[in-house]
Design a protein around this motif. Structure first.
Motif, PDB file in Angstrom:
ATOM      1  N   UNK A 102       0.826  -1.204   0.000  1.00  0.00           N
ATOM      2  CA  UNK A 102       0.000   0.000   0.000  1.00  0.00           C
ATOM      3  C   UNK A 102       0.866   1.263   0.000  1.00  0.00           C
ATOM      4  N   UNK A 103       0.436   2.241  -0.770  1.00  0.00           N
ATOM      5  CA  UNK A 103       1.139   3.520  -0.899  1.00  0.00           C
ATOM      6  C   UNK A 103       0.239   4.634  -0.391  1.00  0.00           C
ATOM      7  N   UNK A 104       0.801   5.542   0.358  1.00  0.00           N
ATOM      8  CA  UNK A 104       0.034   6.686   0.829  1.00  0.00           C
ATOM      9  C   UNK A 104      -0.332   7.570  -0.364  1.00  0.00           C
ATOM     10  N   UNK A 105      -1.563   8.079  -0.418  1.00  0.00           N
ATOM     11  CA  UNK A 105      -1.966   8.902  -1.570  1.00  0.00           C
ATOM     12  C   UNK A 105      -1.028  10.065  -1.848  1.00  0.00           C
ATOM     13  N   UNK A 106      -0.462  10.636  -0.823  1.00  0.00           N
ATOM     14  CA  UNK A 106       0.433  11.784  -1.030  1.00  0.00           C
ATOM     15  C   UNK A 106       1.660  11.410  -1.842  1.00  0.00           C
ATOM     16  N   UNK A 107       2.038  10.135  -1.822  1.00  0.00           N
ATOM     17  CA  UNK A 107       3.236   9.697  -2.539  1.00  0.00           C
ATOM     18  C   UNK A 107       2.925   9.144  -3.928  1.00  0.00           C
ATOM     19  N   UNK A 108       1.666   9.132  -4.303  1.00  0.00           N
ATOM     20  CA  UNK A 108       1.274   8.522  -5.576  1.00  0.00           C
ATOM     21  C   UNK A 108       1.516   9.447  -6.758  1.00  0.00           C
ATOM     22  N   UNK A 109       1.689   8.868  -7.945  1.00  0.00           N
ATOM     23  CA  UNK A 109       1.744   9.683  -9.163  1.00  0.00           C
ATOM     24  C   UNK A 109       0.428  10.437  -9.358  1.00  0.00           C
ATOM     25  N   UNK A 110       0.487  11.461 -10.201  1.00  0.00           N
ATOM     26  CA  UNK A 110      -0.704  12.299 -10.427  1.00  0.00           C
ATOM     27  C   UNK A 110      -1.891  11.497 -10.939  1.00  0.00           C
ATOM     28  N   UNK A 111      -1.645  10.552 -11.823  1.00  0.00           N
ATOM     29  CA  UNK A 111      -2.762   9.801 -12.421  1.00  0.00           C
ATOM     30  C   UNK A 111      -3.557   9.084 -11.337  1.00  0.00           C
ATOM     31  N   UNK A 112      -2.856   8.484 -10.391  1.00  0.00           N
ATOM     32  CA  UNK A 112      -3.545   7.790  -9.301  1.00  0.00           C
ATOM     33  C   UNK A 112      -4.297   8.785  -8.412  1.00  0.00           C
ATOM     34  N   UNK A 113      -3.695   9.938  -8.181  1.00  0.00           N
ATOM     35  CA  UNK A 113      -4.367  10.937  -7.353  1.00  0.00           C
ATOM     36  C   UNK A 113      -5.595  11.500  -8.071  1.00  0.00           C
ATOM     37  N   UNK A 114      -5.512  11.552  -9.399  1.00  0.00           N
ATOM     38  CA  UNK A 114      -6.702  11.970 -10.159  1.00  0.00           C
ATOM     39  C   UNK A 114      -7.826  10.943  -9.991  1.00  0.00           C
ATOM     40  N   UNK A 115      -7.503   9.656 -10.016  1.00  0.00           N
ATOM     41  CA  UNK A 115      -8.527   8.620  -9.811  1.00  0.00           C
ATOM     42  C   UNK A 115      -9.153   8.775  -8.426  1.00  0.00           C
TER      43      UNK A 115
END
Length: 976
Positions: free
Chosen positions: A721-734
């Motif tokens: 699991x990855x914290x949302x703050x560390x995710x690429x933009x595409x994942x944060x857009x989802x």
């Protein structure tokens, strides 16, 4: 691929799942039903503490037949309401119910008797009631299993049943509240009456069908004063109910209608008019009447005006006045006066009045204080004329099968014989029929028991008003939310205009009107009704222990009256309550009295078909306003009717019916449920083979989406699991889109907008996930090693899984359970035991969403440009391309350079430039300032990812790019 290059297929992280492509729902769904029963899902949900109750109160179906498609629609909507509110944190309880009293079941037993040649009247009433009870019990068991097969959750082991002893006791007790508060009275007025069923009917028990009726024009001679200028002329009336002529007591005219005197100057060979006859007619209708009498314009003339003042004070002779053998039955002169309901739009401009068979005439003469001389009792309960009525005794308006009897013809023939008929014909018009027997009904004056809706109540519950009508109207506007809003208008107008409630039915199977009347007293006399709380308490206690049958046992009157009263001085009432009073009282013995009810006895939701504005919604509102002082519900949700694919009403004779059981056998219950969710249930819905095929197709697309997610999450653990703050933009857009969708889903479910929920979730799954996000991330999911990008994507897939599965589980109860158990198996595991996951507020990122809206817009142009190259066979796949994208807006160029735009466009490489776009650049008119120049990708094809890159073959593992070589090394793949 060169001979020395290994086959890297087995090194890819391809989806792994046993979740089948084909659902096989018809065969598999019963096993999930057994599983839910075994683990006690409904009861375990009740064990969750600290939750606010949410009560959808079930409108009870009749226990008298297999389910039809309307039942399936109705119960599925209810189920989706209950399940969704449970998953939004409520304690959503659902107690299914059955309506067991009344004509539907009594009629079935009578049908059985008729087949056996058995006389119902010869059967002991308690024995007959026991047969009705047994019949209902059998159908409750059948319908319960049919409802459960549709995936409907609820307290099935302990439903509410209106014939249970406690229910019968409470229904009687609720009735006795009307007795005690003064709203109950006995009156005599025209009510809708079914001659076939021999009982009064409520408006909700009536449906309208076309009927061909006799229509006649009848002459009433002006008889008094003898020296009147109109003496000897005829006032002509028109009616579609010849059978009411023997009960005629008056004729009325319109105060503002222009009348004329018309004289016959000639006749054809066949005519009931005579030369010299003078007729008083409305000027607007005279020509039509003469035409009906077969008189052309040359055969009559207008003699002069007939002012309304000339009509006042005139006495008319009934056409049967003085008829030989009439025994003086019709020899009294008929009243003749103005009335507000007369028009000159059809007929003759005059209305014949039989106050025993018409409400407007009844009210007219009631208000004049003339009812006693106007009411007749010619028509018996079976629709036959009383045996001693001259000429027409023992003739019938309808026969026992509900078809035309012999009365109308005999009356018409007699009118011809005495010269009272001017014309006759037939008319096809909409006419009320009993919804049970399907036979026409009549209006008939009978003594009935009524609840006054306008009598002032002094019961300490006057917050909403002092009468039942006032309380109902204020409740509609101040206490209830309506879905759709037009339901409010419909019920409001019905309550606003309705007459007093007819509570009594002349039948055997029901809760009796538990009251006593003073022998020899009139309904208007003080003390006519016995109002004694002690007597009422004895009745209720007996019903609680023995059921309502005890009312009919020998000695019942003496038992209930007790020592305080002389039984010989009182008559026991044996009429039964309108079955709508039964179901209207359910709030008391379900919501108020049960442990799984609610403290205030008020439901959060009543949900039924739109016909229940005159049925259950209506009767529940009246009943509760009389006993609780307010509406028993906070929300009223209504659905329309179900039609076939062409919009036609379903009919066995047309062969266009859709049987729920057949749909379940072919597709599974989830497809039927999905159809319900995808339709706008607030209007009439359509269903048929082609529509169901379309539903099944959309289901398959969703199933494939879920299958992809599960396959990609096959070995996902919390360590990934990855914290949302560390995710690429595409994942944060989802995640941003999920947060938006979470609000939309919760709002939709809260507002009972299942179509909106399912449309939003399905559109998100197919357009934004399958065709965009999954398409982009398949490369990273399949080919990346343990990268942040792949771990972020899988974290997002896990988040998506939990939300999509729970969001859709109120609709696709079986499929989402299958999906859930694929990842979370266990004897006690079930998606129906969890809530919708909370969505963090910080997932919302409007600037990021705006940026990615631009990215997706430019991507559309790139994708369209590459599709042309694919169609022209320049390339076989988008990975063979490395297009140059010209973008006019500098800020968009900068935004595109901050994302992995080649991955977004699924190309091996891409260039983004602010340079002016060349003439040959591909453009889309709807996306200004973007042009795409096609270029082929340079380099070799990676034998693992299939991307064409310059560095392929330059790394540790042959035939692959650096990304793939690193992944292979990470997994310890052996070098050949």
């Amino acid at each position: 691929m060169c001979a020395e290059t290994p086959d890297y297929k087995d090194t890819l992280n391809l989806p792994k799942t046993d979740f089948p492509m084909r659902a096989g729902l018809p065969k598999r769904e019963p096993a999930w039903l057994e599983r839910w029963e075994k683990i006690g899902v409904y009861d375990r949900l009740r064990e969750k503490e600290g939750r606010e109750p949410f009560i959808l109160h079930d409108g009870p179906p009749y226990a008298n037949g297999h389910l039809h498609i309307g039942h399936a629609l109705n119960k599925t909507i209810k189920d989706m309401i209950v399940r969704s509110h449970q998953m939004m944190g409520k304690d959503a309880r659902y107690v299914p119910g059955w309506d067991c009293h009344g004509l539907p079941i009594e009629w079935k037993i009578e049908e059985q008797y008729r087949k056996k040649g058995k006389d119902k009247d010869a059967v002991d009433v308690v024995e007959f009631r026991q047969e009705c009870r047994k019949f209902a019990e059998g159908w409750i068991d059948i319908q319960r299993e049919e409802f459960k097969r549709l995936g409907i959750t609820g307290n099935w082991p302990d439903p509410y049943i209106t014939m249970d002893y406690h229910a019968e006791a409470v229904i009687a007790d609720e009735f006795m509240k009307f007795l005690m508060n003064g709203t109950l009275y006995q009156g005599s007025k025209p009510v809708m009456w079914s001659p076939v069923e021999k009982t009064a009917l409520a408006e909700a028990e009536v449906e309208y069908h076309d009927k061909e009726s006799f229509t006649i024009w009848v002459k009433f001679k002006v008889a008094e004063p003898a020296d009147h200028k109109l003496a000897g002329a005829y006032v002509v009336i028109w009616t579609t109910t010849p059978w009411t002529i023997p009960s005629n007591k008056a004729v009325v005219f319109g105060q503002d209608i222009a009348y004329g005197l018309y004289e016959v100057t000639g006749t054809p060979e066949e005519s009931w008019a005579n030369v010299g006859d003078r007729f008083v007619l409305a000027d607007n209708l005279a020509g039509d009447v003469m035409q009906r009498a077969r008189l052309d314009e040359s055969m009559w003339k207008r003699v002069g005006d007939v002012p309304v003042s000339d009509l006042e004070g005139v006495g008319l002779a009934h056409p049967l006045n003085g008829a030989e053998g009439g025994e003086g039955e019709w020899d009294d002169l008929r009243d003749f006066r103005a009335a507000p309901f007369v028009t000159d739009t059809e007929g003759t401009g005059f209305v014949h009045c039989a106050p025993s068979h018409g409400m407007e005439e009844f009210e007219l003469y009631r208000d004049l204080g003339m009812l006693e001389q106007m009411i007749t009792y010619n028509v018996m309960d079976d629709g036959g004329f009383r045996a001693d009525l001259p000429f027409f005794g023992s003739t019938y308006i309808l026969n026992r099968k509900g078809k035309e009897g012999d009365a109308n013809k005999k009356i018409i023939d007699k009118l011809v014989e005495v010269g009272g008929l001017l014309a006759r014909g037939k008319i096809k018009h909409s006419y009320p029929h009993s919804w049970r027997s399907k036979a026409p009904i009549i209006y008939r004056n009978t003594p009935q028991w009524f609840a006054s809706v306008d009598r002032k109540l002094d019961d300490g519950m006057g917050e909403m008003g002092d009468s039942i009508r006032e309380r109902a109207l204020r409740s509609i506007d101040e206490l209830v939310k309506w879905t759709p809003q037009k339901g409010r208008n419909r019920l409001f107008s019905m309550i606003e205009d309705r007459p007093d409630w007819v509570l009594s039915r002349q039948r055997a199977w029901g809760v009796p009107l538990t009251c006593f009347v003073k022998k020899g007293a009139l309904p208007t006399d003080e003390g006519f009704l016995l109002r004694d709380p002690e007597v009422n308490a004895r009745v209720k206690a007996a019903f609680e222990e023995e059921g309502a049958d005890c009312w009919y046992l020998d000695g019942a009157k003496e038992r209930f009256l007790g020592d305080k009263y002389n039984a010989d001085e009182w008559e026991q009432v044996f009429d039964v309550l309108d079955v709508w009073f039964d179901s209207g009282s359910t709030h008391a013995f379900v919501l108020r009295d049960r442990e799984d009810g609610v403290a205030d006895g008020i439901a959060d939701v009543y949900m039924e078909g739109t016909d229940q504005h005159r049925g259950w919604f209506h009767s529940s509102l009246l009943q509760a306003c009389g006993t609780k002082g307010r509406a028993p519900y906070r929300n009223v949700v209504t659905h329309g009717f179900t039609l076939d694919e062409k919009g036609n009403k379903m009919s066995k004779s047309l062969g266009n019916t859709i049987v729920p059981e057949k749909v379940v056998q072919q597709y599974g219950a989830d497809i039927l449920r999905l159809w319900v969710a995808q339709t706008d249930y607030t209007a009439d819905q359509r269903i048929g083979p082609e529509i169901l095929k379309g539903v099944a197709d959309s289901y398959r697309r969703l199933r494939n989406t879920m299958r992809f997610m599960m396959g990609s999450l096959s070995d996902f653990t919390e360590a990934d699991r990855v914290d949302p703050a560390d995710m690429p933009e595409l994942e944060r857009w989802v995640l941003h889109r999920l947060a938006e969708l979470d609000h939309q889903v919760r709002k939709g479910y809260a507002e009972f907008n299942f179509q909106g929920v399912v449309s939003a979730v399905f559109n998100f799954a197919t357009v934004e996930l399958s065709s965009f996000y999954f398409d982009i991330r398949k490369d990273a999911l399949y080919c990346d090693g343990n990268t942040l990008r792949r771990r972020s994507a899988r974290t997002v897939l896990d988040i998506l899984f939990h939300r999509l599965t729970t969001w859709l589980s109120p609709v696709l109860v079986f499929t989402m359970e299958e999906v859930w158990l694929e990842r979370f198996p266990g004897d006690d595991s079930s998606v129906h035991l969890v809530d919708f996951p909370d969505t963090p507020a910080d997932w919302i990122d409007e600037p990021l969403a705006a940026k990615w809206a631009k990215v997706r817009e430019v991507r559309r142009v790139v994708t369209a440009a590459l599709e042309i190259q694919r169609t022209n066979k320049v390339i076989g796949a988008s990975l063979e391309a490395a297009p140059v994208v010209h973008v006019r807006e500098t800020d968009v160029v900068e935004a595109l350079k901050t994302v992995e735009f080649a991955d977004v466009c699924i190309t091996s490489d891409i260039s983004v430039t602010n340079d002016p776009m060349p003439a040959e650049a591909f453009r889309m008119p709807e996306v200004e300032g973007v042009g795409v120049v096609f270029e082929k990708a340079q380099g070799q094809k990676c034998q693992r990812s299939w991307k064409i890159l310059p560095d392929v073959g330059q790394h540790k593992y042959p035939g692959v790019c650096k990304r793939c070589s690193d992944a292979l090394e990470e997994m310890g793949y052996p070098l050949s």
